[in-house]
Design an enzyme around this catalytic site. Structure first.
Site, short mmCIF file in Angstrom:
data_model
loop_
_atom_site.label_atom_id
_atom_site.label_comp_id
_atom_site.label_asym_id
_atom_site.label_seq_id
_atom_site.Cartn_x
_atom_site.Cartn_y
_atom_site.Cartn_z
N ASP A 2 0.86 -1.18 0.00
CA ASP A 2 0.00 0.00 0.00
C ASP A 2 0.90 1.23 0.00
OD1 ASP A 2 -2.78 1.29 0.46
OD2 ASP A 2 -1.53 2.15 2.05
N GLU A 13 -0.98 -1.30 -5.98
CA GLU A 13 -2.17 -0.57 -6.39
C GLU A 13 -2.00 -0.03 -7.81
OE1 GLU A 13 -3.90 1.73 -2.67
OE2 GLU A 13 -1.73 1.97 -2.83
N CYS A 31 -12.83 -3.77 6.08
CA CYS A 31 -12.28 -4.47 7.24
C CYS A 31 -11.67 -5.79 6.78
CB CYS A 31 -13.37 -4.71 8.27
SG CYS A 31 -12.80 -5.62 9.73
N CYS A 85 -13.79 -8.86 8.83
CA CYS A 85 -15.17 -9.25 8.50
C CYS A 85 -15.59 -8.84 7.10
CB CYS A 85 -16.14 -8.67 9.53
SG CYS A 85 -16.24 -6.86 9.51
N CYS A 98 -13.16 -1.01 12.88
CA CYS A 98 -14.35 -1.46 12.17
C CYS A 98 -15.59 -1.12 12.99
CB CYS A 98 -14.28 -2.96 11.91
SG CYS A 98 -15.68 -3.61 10.98
N CYS A 150 -17.47 -4.99 13.59
CA CYS A 150 -16.92 -6.03 14.44
C CYS A 150 -15.91 -5.50 15.46
CB CYS A 150 -16.25 -7.12 13.60
SG CYS A 150 -14.77 -6.59 12.71
N ASP A 204 -3.20 1.63 7.06
CA ASP A 204 -2.48 1.31 5.83
C ASP A 204 -2.04 -0.15 5.80
OD1 ASP A 204 -2.61 3.93 4.68
OD2 ASP A 204 -1.15 4.56 6.18
#
Length: 464
Positions: free
Chosen positions: A217, A304, A376, A379, A394, A397, A404
């Site tokens: 990232d 990316e 997330c 989840c 999150c 959850c 990052d």
């Protein structure tokens, strides 16, 4: 790239060559534009099959627009000559009409025409239209024949033997294919392209053999965040306080000098040398960073697929409907972010990673960055409120992680979904397979619709 040590005569001659070649490039480009306007706008069009004048029903951009005889001999399978062949064949007549072109090596002139052909090819592949060159963006020329190297001396046709700093000797068995001479702020440099046919080409690893992937990232606070919880610092070579202060002082000295004076040229040269030093440090740091990433014990690297030009696009203007005046649109604040994006140079870093990965037999997988910083990793819940600066919490959850690092793991999982789409028997090592693989696979191959996933913290730091 080696730094040359030319004498005064050779340096003056190379500077004159650059000016003449720039004029030749602009003349060839104008020739093609003029011919296109005559053929397809004014109606003077030559039909390929009948070789007679005709007017096209639809006006399109031609790949072969250039003045001159467009036909080869009748015995050729493809009698149509392209623009590069026409302008290349006109070089002897150009030397007779303008004798100063005779002082330039013929292969250099041919490569100058080929350079314009490449610009047109890039345009038809989806890039920008070729532009006329000025002194700032035309500073090089290329030899393809007659180049010799002996120790710390290099022979260039019509320039003679020239000394250079042999910082890295050319290995034995390689043949010199081309040499590009480039003018920079502190002198002349040469880039040598070598070839050895005995060395086999690098073969890319198929996706079916990929068993481990690392996600990357890209950011501004930290240059790279990896899915193995490792972070690489951003040196901020251009945006740190000291560099900005020195650059401001040197630029102010340029503005105070009289335009066209020698003192103004010297002051401008000092500004250019500062930018060159920054660019050299950035290149060296990016090579070290790319080596760190590629040296990981993985089969593939997921990065990316960023649209950097769209991320640096200016904000849309806001106009008051009543008074017609322009309102604040945040462009003054975004200017700092744009400078930070230019300083990190993500596109160049990705190119270096791809180059080193090919040498090591690894695969680079480009992933659509949409929602990678909002999803997330535990989840799969996607919500913009999940991210608070560099923290990821999150809302569904309660999963807590570095924002990052969480995005890097999402990039890794999306790369696994692409691999699993081709090879069902492979399973990610050290990570769970995403529940909605079909949805992620569609996101990974779709066109990018949003700029990257910069955090609010990154924007605040860039502005400050």
């Amino acid at each position: 790239m080696y730094k040359l040590r030319p004498n005064i005569t050779q340096s003056t001659k190379m500077a004159n060559w650059v000016d003449i070649l720039r004029s030749h490039y602009n003349w060839c480009l104008n020739d093609r534009l003029t011919q296109y306007a005559q053929q397809f706008i004014q109606g003077d069009y030559c039909d390929i099959r009948t070789k007679s004048l005709a007017c096209p029903l639809t006006c399109f951009v031609s790949k072969n627009g250039a003045s001159g005889e467009p036909w080869k001999s009748s015995g050729d399978k493809n009698p149509r000559r392209n623009a590069g062949m026409i302008q290349d064949a006109a070089l002897p007549e150009l030397k007779k009409a303008r004798p100063w072109y005779g002082g330039i090596d013929s292969t250099v002139l041919q490569q100058n025409v080929k350079r314009l052909d490449i610009a047109y090819k890039n345009f038809f592949d989806g890039r920008g239209f070729p532009k006329f060159k000025n002194r700032s963006n035309f500073t090089s020329f290329t030899f393809v024949m007659g180049v010799k190297v002996q120790g710390n001396k290099i022979y260039l046709p019509k320039l003679g033997w020239m000394r250079f700093y042999n910082s890295r000797p050319i290995p034995d068995g390689f043949k010199i294919k081309a040499a590009t001479i480039r003018k920079r702020q502190d002198g002349w440099y040469v880039s040598i392209r070598i070839e050895d046919k005995a060395i086999p080409d690098y073969i890319a690893r198929p996706l079916s053999d990929v068993k481990s992937i690392i996600g990357c990232d890209l950011g501004i606070t930290k240059l790279v965040h990896l899915s193995d919880n490792h972070q690489i610092d951003n040196p901020k070579l251009l945006t740190n306080k000291k560099t900005k202060r020195v650059l401001k002082i040197r630029q102010r000295r340029v503005n105070r000098k009289v335009k066209g004076s020698n003192n103004r040229k010297k002051a401008a040269t000092n500004v250019g040398r500062l930018h060159k030093n920054i660019a050299d440090k950035r290149q060296a740091y990016q090579w070290k960073t790319a080596n760190k990433i590629v040296a990981r014990n993985v089969d593939a690297i997921a990065v990316e697929n960023l649209n950097v030009s769209a991320m640096k696009r200016r904000c849309k203007p806001k106009i008051d409907e009543e008074t017609g005046r322009f309102l604040k649109n945040g462009q003054s604040r975004k200017r700092g972010l744009n400078r930070s994006i230019s300083d990190v140079s993500w596109s160049d870093l990705i190119l270096k990673i791809e180059y080193l990965a090919a040498k090591h037999g690894k695969v680079v997988i480009k992933i659509n960055p949409k929602h990678t910083s909002q999803k997330c990793q535990n989840c799969g819940h996607i919500d913009a409120s999940n991210r608070d600066g560099e923290k990821f919490i999150c809302t569904q959850c309660g999963y807590l992680a570095h924002a990052d690092i969480n995005a890097a793991k999402n990039i890794r999982d999306r790369a696994f979904s692409i691999v699993l789409g081709d090879s069902k028997e492979l399973e990610p090592q050290g990570s769970k397979r995403p529940k909605n693989c079909k949805e992620i696979s569609r996101c990974s191959v779709s066109k990018r619709r949003e700029p990257g996933n910069l955090s609010n913290q990154d924007i605040k730091i860039a502005i400050s």
